[in-house]
Design a protein around this motif. Structure first.
Motif, PDB file in Angstrom:
ATOM      1  N   PHE A 101       4.242   2.645   2.283  1.00 56.76           N
ATOM      2  CA  PHE A 101       5.507   2.748   1.543  1.00 56.76           C
ATOM      3  C   PHE A 101       6.499   3.679   2.237  1.00 56.76           C
ATOM      4  O   PHE A 101       7.639   3.296   2.513  1.00 56.76           O
ATOM      5  CB  PHE A 101       5.235   3.237   0.111  1.00 56.76           C
ATOM      6  N   TYR A 102       6.086   4.883   2.510  1.00 57.35           N
ATOM      7  CA  TYR A 102       7.043   5.867   3.026  1.00 57.35           C
ATOM      8  C   TYR A 102       7.551   5.534   4.432  1.00 57.35           C
ATOM      9  O   TYR A 102       8.756   5.598   4.676  1.00 57.35           O
ATOM     10  CB  TYR A 102       6.425   7.268   2.977  1.00 57.35           C
TER      11      TYR A 102
ATOM     12  N   SER B 108       0.841  -1.195   0.000  1.00 58.39           N
ATOM     13  CA  SER B 108       0.000   0.000   0.000  1.00 58.39           C
ATOM     14  C   SER B 108       0.873   1.241   0.000  1.00 58.39           C
ATOM     15  O   SER B 108       1.969   1.246   0.581  1.00 58.39           O
ATOM     16  CB  SER B 108      -0.920  -0.001   1.232  1.00 58.39           C
ATOM     17  N   THR B 109       0.382   2.298  -0.626  1.00 61.15           N
ATOM     18  CA  THR B 109       1.119   3.563  -0.599  1.00 61.15           C
ATOM     19  C   THR B 109       1.153   4.158   0.805  1.00 61.15           C
ATOM     20  O   THR B 109       2.039   4.939   1.127  1.00 61.15           O
ATOM     21  CB  THR B 109       0.464   4.576  -1.560  1.00 61.15           C
TER      22      THR B 109
END
Length: 497
Positions: free
Chosen positions: A23-24, A19-20
């Protein structure tokens, strides 16, 4: 599980791909600690050749605006900006690679490693500096800690190294330290790991203005460098709070106070791995402890001898006397294998009386045989210590005894100890004349919070006491009956009438 492990990194990557939203934060954690700069430089392989930093045909044909927006360079900048701890093998990257990457930074971004705090720099050849540490320091404005490590494999046979070669290597070490101090004079932490056959002057520390922690895994000397690596005479380094030293037979520890003030030192550690015990080590450590002040809170002294006859060093109190009035000491660990001292119960009482804030006391060495009444005793000496050191949780001594004096003292008795925080009690040697079950019951009654008796994993009398205390706590009567029966067969306990 540590984020640095391969399994944790793989899990972070897999989670980032789901999932975005993940991600970070996952990339932030995965790129925080990098053990080889090649992993970062591999991101640039599509744009930069490893031929000394020259651009590839793809990168040289792109405009500056295209370079700033290119996905490869965006990825490189993003990952580099996440790194907080980085290890660099100097020969693993072309010297001009970072300089080239710096030219790709867009306006508003000034540094490649804005979050880098700890840099570990490994030079493969002591006499030939291949890396360009200056570029890394220039691109790391937040750096606080630098570890300079030199490969030891070239110096496995010191007899083959000439004096000229040693001098050449020493000057290379001084040059590297000078580069670091000139670019980051406000550095907080410094580690120097140099082959012990290369003497390095401690004056290199005075080039720093605000060092707080220093670890010197090297042979300290006061020999001047050659003309090409001159050291500027500067005042003592007075900001040091933590000092760790490696002692060797060739070390000139006595030159260290000329360059370093011990007035603010809170943690002092001296370690040695020499093959034979040495009186010089004892006298050098005695000198260093003399230089400390009331700020000292932790002391670790280790001499790990591999075997052979022990060396008699007289009274332990004479050796430790500079520390007896350091009332702020909280942790004291002195392990001197291969060394023999006179040590008595009175000595222990003197130490604990002078260290009221003590939390951990670990003393390990060969104690000279003395009369039974002079040995720290389980019934008399040990219960007095918590009243002198209310916060003591760990206690390990060279020898502890439990002796029957007069016939009326045959029974082992202990009373509950007030103000007691003790969790660990052990010794190198335990000599008992009372029954082990009686001792276990007495310790269980006097120190109800004690959870570890003796060194873990060793089959000693301490181990048997540990098992019996656990059995008393859990009311495991079969263990108690089995012990009693075995000891009765050995005539340790008298038979039941």
């Amino acid at each position: 599980e540590a984020v640095e492990s391969k399994e944790a990194r793989r899990d972070l990557v897999n989670l980032a791909l789901t999932s975005t939203d993940f991600f970070y934060p996952c990339m932030e954690a995965a790129w925080a600690v990098i053990f080889n700069v090649k992993h970062l430089l591999a991101v640039l392989h599509a744009r930069v050749l490893s031929d000394g930093g020259e651009g590839s045909s793809a990168s040289t044909s792109m405009s500056i605006a295209e370079l700033h927006n290119d996905q490869v360079f965006k990825h490189f900048r993003y990952y580099a900006a996440r790194i907080t701890h980085l290890k660099v093998l100097a020969h693993d990257h072309p010297p001009a690679t970072l300089a080239l990457a710096r030219s790709f930074l867009p306006p508003g971004i000034c540094h490649i490693f804005p979050k880098l705090k700890q840099l570990v720099w490994l030079e493969g050849e002591t006499c030939l500096l291949r890396g360009d540490i200056a570029t890394f320091l220039e691109q790391s404005p937040a750096i606080e800690s630098v570890a300079l490590r030199f490969d030891h494999h070239q110096h496995l046979f010191p007899g083959d190294i000439t004096l000229e070669h040693r001098s050449f290597c020493r000057d290379a070490v001084i040059q590297l330290c000078d580069t670091v101090s000139s670019m980051r004079p406000k550095l907080k932490y410094l580690i120097l790991d140099v082959p012990t056959h290369i003497p390095v002057p401690s004056a290199i520390l005075t080039n720093f203005d605000d060092l707080r922690c220093v670890e010197l895994q090297m042979c300290i000397s006061n020999s001047p460098p050659s003309e090409g690596a001159m050291l500027i005479n500067r005042p003592q380094l007075r900001t040091l709070e933590r000092l760790e030293l490696l002692w060797t037979v060739d070390s000139n520890i006595r030159s260290l106070p000329q360059d370093v003030s011990f007035s603010n030192v809170q943690y002092l550690a001296v370690r040695s791995m020499e093959h034979e015990p040495c009186q010089t080590f004892i006298s050098d450590v005695n000198l260093l402890t003399t230089l400390t002040t009331a700020n000292l809170t932790m002391v670790e002294i280790f001499f790990l001898n591999l075997g052979g006859p022990s060396l008699y060093n007289g009274s332990f109190m004479e050796f430790i006397s500079p520390l007896t009035d350091r009332s702020s000491l909280r942790h004291v660990s002195i392990v001197l294998t291969g060394h023999r001292f006179d040590f008595t119960a009175h000595d222990l009482q003197t130490l604990t009386h002078g260290w009221p804030a003590l939390q951990s006391l670990n003393l390990s060495f060969e104690a000279t045989p003395v009369q039974h009444g002079a040995i720290p005793d389980l019934q008399d000496t040990i219960p007095r210590i918590p009243s002198q050191c209310p916060g003591l949780t760990f206690l390990h001594l060279p020898v502890i005894g439990s002796f029957i004096g007069q016939p009326e003292e045959a029974a082992f008795t202990m009373h509950p100890v007030s103000q007691n925080c003790l969790r660990h009690l052990s010794s190198d040697v335990l000599t008992v004349q009372h029954g082990i079950l009686d001792i276990a019951f007495g310790l269980r009654w006097a120190f109800p919070d004690l959870s570890q008796f003796g060194p873990p994993g060793k089959h000693t009398v301490w181990c048997e006491i540990q098992n019996l205390v656990c059995a008393l706590q859990t009311k495991d009567f079969p263990v108690i009956f089995e012990h009693t029966a075995r000891r009765m067969r050995d005539n340790t306990y008298p038979g039941i009438p």
